[in-house]
Scaffold this motif. Structure first.
Motif: not given
Lengths: 460, 460
Positions: A119-126
């Motif tokens: 999902s897109h969640k990685l965009n903010s996890a990084i």
């Protein structure tokens, strides 16, 4: 409309080059006349200070959370390097879906599922992991329900060699072992919540030894684990303004891809739980609206079982069921609200990000609620022609994109519809199975359940 | 070596444009002086005729299976359109893995997991479904074990509106419900095998009512379901020469991407079960070797639990445990061979595609066997730096790519290593979980088990 776009020249997938990954995130708040209301300290009910937030969150995260003025915030080179591992994400021309619907509309979707977190969640996890690492921290803590956010954060922490402690709602930990094992494969320590590793966990276990856990409880444990441990901070995957900022990369890439082919969207559609994907997808387009440069429609789609926009109240409320985090002014169903147990489609958060709440309040954003059988029906139809098996969350947007395309068919208008396909449904096959069997039930949200949620909200 | 390649100019992911999707498949057999031996009819032990195969397979599939002469076979436009939905697949420069290994080697991997089937299997499912549709058939049948091939075929059949009947090994059907539900979501009819829907299934059930099923039994049921039904044919996802032909798209794209940056590989590594991925990946590079234009090393990696190349015999053997399909001359452990029950890493087929077998026999291909704890160790290390959670099958290639890179470190040689990353491991988390817990056991292959397999082979 796609007047200038010669359809033959538009490939099936518009994939930007790595050089075209945005160099800055876009902060919508800078263009808002009506800024989102400040968060309140739950103790004093006064606007929360930077100082107070720093005990819980990383310094840079706090700065970004409170920054309502800076329009573009540069993305550090290290983060852009990590983004290159799975970005730019493709903007796909849904020509097979168009053909199936026999619509004059042009449909595009931004697909964020081509990475292991799904999902897109990685965009903010990084960035959240990177900021923690840059600050010299040892590790970060978080909570996860089904595990999408936890997976993304585990990946980011593995890359930056940062300790990652995830409190996973106990029933999910036991019933969804796959995501748990992905997190462990990336080196995260996954603890079923409630646990005996925290004060609050022990208190709950003493009272309810068989508690299946809840997100609210997991938040409380994760925050406690961060603030009581030297060199740790707490991170969160949605709802916060900083998360929307990071997710603006979705919308910025989408806009670059559309601009390349001279395509102007008429309507942009995103699913909305806490708002991280929707806020990211619409960011530059909302910016144009805020500056009076566009009349593109922006549409949030939420589950009928958890309709914070369409049936919630715009008010100060607690962000967590444990009531230990700051209060935010947002559309909310009350922090004690729980969607019906039959609800399988995700997007279960009781409130909505404050920026999006303000945009909705100001009439810049529309919202619509979808029932879950409609959502899974759209998901299945989409999968069969476009190949991708969508996450139930993402399928809320598919459902309304199809509705809009059918409206275009009735009116004969060749509008351009863009929607966000936030992720894949590989870990949601239990719900798909129920849908395939015709046993995915729907429990309409009662007025009673709504009023109960509202009654537990703080006095305004 | 990558002499001409200016490393700075090579992006992290080399992604071709949709126009660069190959227009033809490449048929290695055309360049082989020693052609693969013909398949034999199990009844007559004579070379099998086109006529006989047509009762089981689609006409075009039979033509491709028997064509040892045509070098390039055009890919129909409809198939290329479908390929555009997930291709070209990226060729990724593993710079984070290189950094972790501190090696002078350049490592690239071709990633085939960015589609819902999660692997390269879709590359052959699409043409096989398309040929069935073009022939005016109503549907196709197949078997599936863990479900990767069944998923790919379901997707292709949904797209071409073709009935898809999948016989799924019963214990997988029950223990791995996720893949089953993906297939159903794509409209496939999934039947646990043995079933009471076929003669052979009823016979087995009568004798063993609690049979957990086997691939051999599922093949038999799928073939029966095809030949006894008007307008149906049987399809297969590996081992066959036509499958290698379709999978050549992997190698062709890889070569185009490398050529673009002037990169000449020194070694190409692929995992090998039935050979579909390996044969596709190495196809154009093996062609160069066959024509004396290259001395690039080609390496097959197989599981130590099922080592058909490294410990098998090059002989005529049955392709299926049910012994109803034609015999092929190949490296084989015997059609009754079963890997130890502790084996979790896939690639369980007892034999190896005849083309690859011939190449290996002629010294054009190397082979190495890897133990599964080594494979999962490599998988985990890879996931943590490169982000992608690899399938256990693919991780066999990762293991040996790392070994080769470490050899380069010792010798100081900056060789270019290319390996095939066939897919993602999202549905293999039970095995990953065991590895995470340290309980993934390994049962060395005994001489006794080997001899038992050989003893059951047909007299040559």
């Amino acid at each position: 409309m796609a007047d200038k776009a010669n359809r033959k020249e538009v490939p099936y997938k518009i994939i930007l080059s790595e050089d075209e990954i945005p160099a800055s995130w876009y902060n919508m708040r800078a263009d808002m006349k009506n800024k989102p209301a400040p968060m309140l300290d739950p103790g004093t009910m006064e606007p929360v200070t930077e100082e107070a937030l720093r005990h819980v969150f990383c310094d840079e995260a706090v700065r970004q959370e409170l920054d309502n003025e800076t329009r573009f915030i540069p993305i550090p080179e290290d983060i852009r390097n990590f983004y290159r591992m799975y970005r730019p994400a493709p903007l796909i021309h849904a020509e097979f879906l168009e053909k199936m619907l026999d619509t004059p509309a042009k449909i595009f979707y931004k697909f964020e599922g081509n990475n292991t977190s799904g999902s897109h969640k990685l965009n903010s996890a990084i960035p959240q992991a990177y900021f923690a690492k840059s600050q010299g921290l040892k590790g970060i803590t978080t909570e996860t329900g089904a595990g999408q956010w936890g997976t993304a954060l585990s990946m980011a922490c593995a890359f930056y060699k940062l300790d990652c402690r995830v409190f996973m709602v106990k029933c999910s930990y036991e019933q969804k072992p796959f995501r748990r094992e992905i997190m462990r494969t990336y080196g995260a320590q996954v603890t079923p919540s409630p646990s005996d590793t925290t004060e609050v966990g022990r208190r709950i276990l003493a009272e309810f030894p068989d508690s299946p856990g809840s997100l609210g409880c997991a938040v409380s444990e994760a925050v406690e684990a961060a603030v009581t441990r030297e060199g740790y901070r707490y991170v969160l995957g949605s709802v916060l303004n900083q998360v929307l900022l990071h997710q603006s990369i979705i919308g910025l890439e989408t806009k670059t891809a559309l601009d390349k082919y001279g395509i102007k969207p008429d309507v942009i559609i995103g699913c909305a739980g806490g708002g991280s994907n929707l806020g990211g997808l619409i960011a530059p387009f909302a910016g144009e609206k805020l500056r009076g440069e566009s009349d593109c429609r922006l549409v949030a789609v939420e589950p009928a079982s958890c309709p914070s926009f369409t049936r919630g109240r715009f008010a100060y409320d607690f962000c967590d069921t444990g009531r230990i985090c700051p209060l935010a002014k947002m559309y909310t169903l009350g922090s004690s609200f729980m969607p019906a147990s039959t609800h399988a489609g995700g997007l279960r958060y009781h409130g909505m990000n404050p920026v999006l709440s303000q945009l909705y309040h100001d009439g810049l954003l529309e919202a619509v609620a979808a029932t879950q059988n409609d959502v899974f029906r759209a998901a299945t139809a989409f999968a069969r022609v476009e190949g991708i098996l969508p996450a139930p969350e993402s399928s809320h947007a598919i459902k309304v994109a199809i509705d809009e395309a059918l409206r275009c068919k009735r009116t004969g208008k060749a509008e351009t519809i863009v929607f966000g396909l936030t992720g894949t449904g590989y870990f949601d096959m239990v719900a798909y199975g129920k849908f395939n069997d015709g046993t995915l039930s729907e429990e309409p949200l009662t007025e009673e359940a709504l009023q109960k949620g509202f009654a537990a909200m703080p006095r305004q």
